[in-house]
Design a protein around this motif. Structure first.
Motif, short mmCIF file in Angstrom:
data_model
loop_
_atom_site.label_atom_id
_atom_site.label_comp_id
_atom_site.label_asym_id
_atom_site.label_seq_id
_atom_site.Cartn_x
_atom_site.Cartn_y
_atom_site.Cartn_z
N TRP A 178 -7.75 89.86 89.57
CA TRP A 178 -7.69 90.99 88.64
C TRP A 178 -6.89 92.14 89.26
O TRP A 178 -6.06 92.76 88.58
CB TRP A 178 -9.10 91.45 88.29
CG TRP A 178 -9.12 92.61 87.34
CD1 TRP A 178 -8.99 92.57 85.99
CD2 TRP A 178 -9.23 93.99 87.70
NE1 TRP A 178 -9.03 93.85 85.47
CE2 TRP A 178 -9.18 94.74 86.50
CE3 TRP A 178 -9.39 94.67 88.91
CZ2 TRP A 178 -9.27 96.12 86.49
CZ3 TRP A 178 -9.48 96.05 88.89
CH2 TRP A 178 -9.41 96.76 87.68
N LEU A 179 -7.14 92.43 90.54
CA LEU A 179 -6.41 93.50 91.22
C LEU A 179 -4.91 93.19 91.27
O LEU A 179 -4.09 94.08 91.05
CB LEU A 179 -6.95 93.70 92.63
CG LEU A 179 -8.31 94.40 92.71
CD1 LEU A 179 -8.81 94.36 94.15
CD2 LEU A 179 -8.24 95.80 92.19
N ARG A 180 -4.56 91.94 91.55
CA ARG A 180 -3.14 91.57 91.58
C ARG A 180 -2.50 91.73 90.20
O ARG A 180 -1.36 92.18 90.09
CB ARG A 180 -2.99 90.13 92.08
CG ARG A 180 -3.20 89.99 93.56
CD ARG A 180 -2.92 88.57 94.03
NE ARG A 180 -3.53 88.36 95.32
CZ ARG A 180 -4.66 87.70 95.54
NH1 ARG A 180 -5.32 87.14 94.55
NH2 ARG A 180 -5.14 87.59 96.76
N ALA A 181 -3.23 91.36 89.18
CA ALA A 181 -2.71 91.50 87.82
C ALA A 181 -2.50 92.98 87.48
O ALA A 181 -1.50 93.35 86.86
CB ALA A 181 -3.67 90.86 86.81
N GLN A 182 -3.42 93.83 87.90
CA GLN A 182 -3.29 95.27 87.67
C GLN A 182 -2.09 95.83 88.41
O GLN A 182 -1.35 96.67 87.89
CB GLN A 182 -4.56 96.01 88.08
CG GLN A 182 -5.77 95.66 87.25
CD GLN A 182 -5.54 95.90 85.77
OE1 GLN A 182 -5.18 96.99 85.37
NE2 GLN A 182 -5.73 94.89 84.97
N GLU A 183 -1.90 95.35 89.64
CA GLU A 183 -0.75 95.80 90.43
C GLU A 183 0.56 95.42 89.75
O GLU A 183 1.49 96.23 89.68
CB GLU A 183 -0.81 95.19 91.83
CG GLU A 183 0.29 95.66 92.74
CD GLU A 183 0.18 95.05 94.12
OE1 GLU A 183 -0.17 93.86 94.23
OE2 GLU A 183 0.46 95.77 95.09
N ARG A 184 0.65 94.20 89.23
CA ARG A 184 1.86 93.76 88.52
C ARG A 184 2.09 94.60 87.27
O ARG A 184 3.21 94.98 86.96
CB ARG A 184 1.78 92.28 88.18
CG ARG A 184 2.02 91.36 89.36
CD ARG A 184 2.15 89.91 88.94
NE ARG A 184 0.97 89.40 88.25
CZ ARG A 184 -0.10 88.89 88.84
NH1 ARG A 184 -0.16 88.81 90.15
NH2 ARG A 184 -1.12 88.45 88.13
N LEU A 185 1.02 94.89 86.55
CA LEU A 185 1.12 95.70 85.34
C LEU A 185 1.64 97.10 85.68
O LEU A 185 2.57 97.60 85.03
CB LEU A 185 -0.24 95.80 84.65
CG LEU A 185 -0.32 96.70 83.43
CD1 LEU A 185 0.54 96.14 82.30
CD2 LEU A 185 -1.75 96.86 82.99
N LEU A 186 1.06 97.72 86.68
CA LEU A 186 1.49 99.06 87.08
C LEU A 186 2.94 99.06 87.59
O LEU A 186 3.70 99.98 87.28
CB LEU A 186 0.56 99.62 88.14
CG LEU A 186 -0.83 100.00 87.65
CD1 LEU A 186 -1.73 100.38 88.83
CD2 LEU A 186 -0.76 101.13 86.65
N ALA A 187 3.32 98.05 88.34
CA ALA A 187 4.70 97.96 88.83
C ALA A 187 5.66 97.83 87.66
O ALA A 187 6.74 98.43 87.66
CB ALA A 187 4.85 96.80 89.80
N GLY A 188 5.29 97.06 86.65
CA GLY A 188 6.12 96.92 85.47
C GLY A 188 6.29 98.24 84.73
O GLY A 188 7.40 98.59 84.31
N LEU A 189 5.21 98.98 84.60
CA LEU A 189 5.28 100.29 83.95
C LEU A 189 6.14 101.26 84.77
O LEU A 189 6.93 102.02 84.21
CB LEU A 189 3.88 100.87 83.76
CG LEU A 189 2.99 100.13 82.76
CD1 LEU A 189 1.56 100.66 82.83
CD2 LEU A 189 3.55 100.24 81.36
N ARG A 190 5.99 101.21 86.09
CA ARG A 190 6.81 102.05 86.96
C ARG A 190 8.28 101.71 86.80
O ARG A 190 9.12 102.59 86.66
CB ARG A 190 6.38 101.84 88.42
CG ARG A 190 7.22 102.62 89.42
CD ARG A 190 7.28 101.98 90.77
NE ARG A 190 7.88 100.66 90.69
CZ ARG A 190 7.64 99.68 91.56
NH1 ARG A 190 6.81 99.86 92.56
NH2 ARG A 190 8.22 98.52 91.43
#
Length: 53
Positions: free
Chosen positions: A4-16
């Motif tokens: 879940w944390l890795r998925a959140q990190e990918r999501l945030l990186a995409g938004l960035r």
């Protein structure tokens, strides 16, 4: 939990990355984006080149 944390990190990186691309398209310099975001100019270049390529 780690997945879940890795998925959140990918999501945030995409938004960035989307925000960085929008700022570059609006004419903001890599230097100004780096200063405001904490991301290096080199990483900004990688994001932009990845989007173009």
């Amino acid at each position: 939990m780690l997945d879940w944390l890795r998925a959140q990190e990918r999501l945030l990186a995409g938004l960035r990355d989307e925000a960085i691309l929008a700022l570059v398209a609006a004419g903001m310099s890599y230097e100004a984006i780096a200063r405001e975001s904490g991301v290096t100019r080199g990483r900004i270049g990688q994001i932009v080149q990845g989007h173009r390529g």
